[in-house]
Design an enzyme around this catalytic site. Structure first.
Site, PDB file in Angstrom:
ATOM      1  N   ASP A 208       0.907  -1.148   0.000  1.00  0.00           N
ATOM      2  CA  ASP A 208       0.000   0.000   0.000  1.00  0.00           C
ATOM      3  C   ASP A 208       0.943   1.193   0.000  1.00  0.00           C
ATOM      4  O   ASP A 208       1.594   1.480   1.018  1.00  0.00           O
ATOM      5  CB  ASP A 208      -0.871   0.014   1.265  1.00  0.00           C
ATOM      6  CG  ASP A 208      -1.842   1.175   1.238  1.00  0.00           C
ATOM      7  OD1 ASP A 208      -1.423   2.293   0.893  1.00  0.00           O
ATOM      8  OD2 ASP A 208      -3.027   0.976   1.571  1.00  0.00           O
ATOM      9  N   HIS A 209       1.048   1.870  -1.141  1.00  0.00           N
ATOM     10  CA  HIS A 209       2.139   2.848  -1.252  1.00  0.00           C
ATOM     11  C   HIS A 209       1.982   4.020  -0.282  1.00  0.00           C
ATOM     12  O   HIS A 209       2.947   4.714  -0.003  1.00  0.00           O
ATOM     13  CB  HIS A 209       2.318   3.313  -2.701  1.00  0.00           C
ATOM     14  CG  HIS A 209       1.323   4.318  -3.165  1.00  0.00           C
ATOM     15  ND1 HIS A 209       0.056   3.986  -3.585  1.00  0.00           N
ATOM     16  CD2 HIS A 209       1.390   5.671  -3.289  1.00  0.00           C
ATOM     17  CE1 HIS A 209      -0.594   5.084  -3.938  1.00  0.00           C
ATOM     18  NE2 HIS A 209       0.179   6.117  -3.766  1.00  0.00           N
ATOM     19  N   HIS A 271      -5.820   2.747   1.360  1.00  0.00           N
ATOM     20  CA  HIS A 271      -5.012   3.896   1.805  1.00  0.00           C
ATOM     21  C   HIS A 271      -5.623   4.600   3.026  1.00  0.00           C
ATOM     22  O   HIS A 271      -4.950   4.861   4.018  1.00  0.00           O
ATOM     23  CB  HIS A 271      -4.887   4.939   0.680  1.00  0.00           C
ATOM     24  CG  HIS A 271      -4.345   4.383  -0.607  1.00  0.00           C
ATOM     25  ND1 HIS A 271      -3.409   3.379  -0.648  1.00  0.00           N
ATOM     26  CD2 HIS A 271      -4.590   4.697  -1.903  1.00  0.00           C
ATOM     27  CE1 HIS A 271      -3.118   3.100  -1.917  1.00  0.00           C
ATOM     28  NE2 HIS A 271      -3.827   3.882  -2.688  1.00  0.00           N
TER      29      HIS A 271
HETATM   30  C1  BG6 Z   1      -3.747   4.697  -6.274  1.00  0.00           C
HETATM   31  C2  BG6 Z   1      -5.134   4.755  -6.862  1.00  0.00           C
HETATM   32  O1  BG6 Z   1      -3.629   3.623  -5.393  1.00  0.00           O
HETATM   33  O2  BG6 Z   1      -3.487   5.905  -5.573  1.00  0.00           O
HETATM   34  C3  BG6 Z   1      -5.296   5.966  -7.761  1.00  0.00           C
HETATM   35  O3  BG6 Z   1      -5.373   3.575  -7.615  1.00  0.00           O
HETATM   36  C4  BG6 Z   1      -4.888   7.233  -7.039  1.00  0.00           C
HETATM   37  O4  BG6 Z   1      -6.642   6.078  -8.224  1.00  0.00           O
HETATM   38  C5  BG6 Z   1      -3.522   7.055  -6.388  1.00  0.00           C
HETATM   39  O5  BG6 Z   1      -4.849   8.277  -7.982  1.00  0.00           O
HETATM   40  C6  BG6 Z   1      -3.183   8.240  -5.499  1.00  0.00           C
HETATM   41  O6  BG6 Z   1      -1.873   8.129  -5.039  1.00  0.00           O
HETATM   42  P1  BG6 Z   1      -1.043   9.405  -4.624  1.00  0.00           P
HETATM   43  O7  BG6 Z   1       0.248   8.861  -4.119  1.00  0.00           O
HETATM   44  O8  BG6 Z   1      -0.874  10.239  -5.861  1.00  0.00           O
HETATM   45  O9  BG6 Z   1      -1.847  10.105  -3.589  1.00  0.00           O
END
Ligand code: BG6
Length: 521
Positions: A208-209, A271
């Protein structure tokens, strides 16, 4: 892959966390295999992450990258594609000294994900690299494909023997698996079972980044490395918590994926819930992976089931046409590739109750959406108001605000606290004032990307910032009834909001029950 101290990478490692990493952490010799090598995520995030790790001399001396995909791409062509990905998406410019080191260790393997012969070919390619360097290396299989092929990839990793390479000497094979981790509780359980048939849990890294974002890690530091917050971190002092993960972008070119997913699956279940778990969990017994993940699971399990239907705990909506950055944009139903009758939500808001000693009676509000006014992710802790006996005046001289501590996850990363202060002057008038700490001001703005941290952690074998199987199941358990309910409803109950606004009225109604309002972050 490591270089002398005069290489470009070593001169520019200034970020204090990175200095710590480079001194104390060493990844063993590694071959990373990326499944889905010609995909969007590989170009936008994975290749730039590998490049930046090389730049900072954080890759092991023996490091190889193999891209695996269905398309037939010659090695030299794959290296060119990878170089353009770095040019376009890396936070640092492409430096040939650094890139050449990576490119010299990069190759490609083409094949179908359900074809045993393709995995045999991959194994031969890996064995050849080991013979070339004269030692065994760990293999990190990074699955960055559409979920429909997760299962055949995992099964083929098992049957080809790739998953169990060198197990006599510890876990030399690891698997990193991208989201979406299932579509609901049952599919997440099936995926966990498929993983467990091939890998043991310590070999598995569910990504989960958001957990790799610097400010998300700082949340733990702020909570547990400072003495002043934890005594107040409970229902006696906290009135409510709001977590916002907003984006100004629309569905863009991902219509096919998004139609199947929607906001709840795409952002809330993973997230936003990770942000909630880190905010609400008990202090862990240690900072190791199991210590933290045990506490996250406990708090996720303490969340009360959601009430559905009118006046329930959940709101959903789709964006209608509106303005983004001052420009007119179409509504979701008019976007290319979207079914004009679509029942997929682009916005979701949830009211949660955590039924434990610390949080009983404190509402947690979560929201996420596309086409909000701006890209912003934050966690806001609103404290109870002081008793109004001293500063209570009916003429409005005392505009007392609730103390609010907010963690700005992105952009403009930092922390701020709203206090009430006296306006200078001969009479006593008050105004809310803001005390702020900004990452960029204190530490400079060259913060590593989430994927750099996570790829490095997986190589090193640190799963603290990855999700354990029971965590993902606990979160799906909460949201599967919502998804089932929505499926039954079709478009009934689907609200809308103008693109460029903060969301639908039904989301405001979730808070009105407790006389709260959404913040404008
Ligand atoms: C991803 C989603 O996990 O996270 C995307 O699939 C979203 O829809 C993205 O745009 C948002 O990531 P960040 O790091 O740009 O907030």
């Amino acid at each position: 892959m490591a270089t002398s101290p005069s290489s470009p990478g070593s001169e520019t490692v200034r970020h204090p966390f990175l200095q710590g990493l480079s001194k104390h952490r060493g990844a063993p010799p590694t071959i990373i295999v990326i499944f889905g090598a010609s995909g969007d995520l590989t170009a936008r995030k994975l290749i730039p992450a590998v490049y930046n790790l090389a730049y900072d001399n954080l890759l092991p001396a023996d490091f190889f990258l193999i891209g695996f995909g269905r398309k037939h791409i010659p090695d030299v062509e794959f290296r060119k594609l990878a170089a353009s990905a770095v040019k376009e998406f890396s936070r640092r410019e492409l430096k040939s000294e650094v890139w050449n080191r990576v490119a010299a260790h990069t190759s490609y393997c083409s094949g179908e994900y359900d074809d045993k012969a393709a995995f045999k070919k991959l194994k031969a390619q890996i064995d050849k690299l080991e013979q070339q360097v004269g030692r065994e290396m760990q293999t990190l299989f990074y699955i960055s494909t559409p979920p429909s092929v997760f299962k055949p990839i995992l099964q083929n990793l098992g049957s080809s023997g790739l998953a169990g390479r060198h197990t006599g000497k510890g876990h030399q094979s690891k698997v990193v698996i991208e989201k979406p981790f299932g579509q609901d509780l049952a599919t997440a359980q099936q995926l966990n079972a498929t993983l467990a048939a091939v890998f043991s849990e310590p070999q598995v890294y569910r990504i989960d980044h958001y957990l790799g974002k610097e400010t998300v890690q700082d949340l733990l530091v702020q909570r547990f490395a400072n003495a002043i917050f934890e005594p107040l971190w409970n229902r006696n002092f906290i009135d409510s918590v709001q977590i916002t993960v907003g984006e100004d972008l629309g569905v863009g070119s991902r219509a096919g994926y998004y139609e199947e997913s929607g906001c709840l699956r795409d952002m809330i279940q993973n997230h936003t819930m990770q942000l909630l778990a880190l905010t609400a969990m008990e202090p862990p017994v240690s900072l190791d992976a199991e210590g933290i993940r045990d506490e996250k699971v406990k708090v996720l399990r303490a969340i009360q089931p959601l009430t559905l239907g009118p006046a329930g705990d959940v709101a959903r909506a789709q964006y209608a046409e509106g303005l983004t950055g001052g420009k007119p944009v179409p509504g979701y139903l008019e976007e290319k590739g979207i079914n004009p009758q679509s029942a997929t939500e682009t916005y979701a808001a949830i009211r949660l109750s955590i039924n434990n000693w610390r949080w009983q009676g404190v509402p947690f509000y979560l929201r996420s959406g596309k086409r909000l006014p701006r890209r912003v992710s934050e966690i806001a802790i609103q404290f109870k108001r002081p008793p109004g006996t001293l500063f209570a005046a009916e003429d409005g001289r005392f505009d007392l605000a609730a103390n609010t501590l907010s963690f700005q996850i992105q952009p403009d990363e930092g922390l701020s606290l709203i206090l009430n202060g006296k306006i200078p002057g001969l009479e006593t008038r008050m105004q809310p004032v803001k005390m702020s700490f900004r990452y960029a001001t204190t530490f400079g703005s060259n913060t590593p990307e989430a994927y750099e941290r996570l790829v490095l952690d997986a190589m090193i074998g640190d799963s603290t910032l990855f999700i354990r199987g029971d965590e993902t199941e606990a979160s799906w358990k909460l949201y599967t009834p919502v998804l089932d309910f929505w499926r039954g409803q079709g478009r009934a109950g689907m609200d809308s909001y103008a693109a460029g606004s903060w969301g639908p009225l039904s989301a405001d109604a979730l808070l009105a029950k407790n006389s709260h309002v959404w913040r404008q972050p």
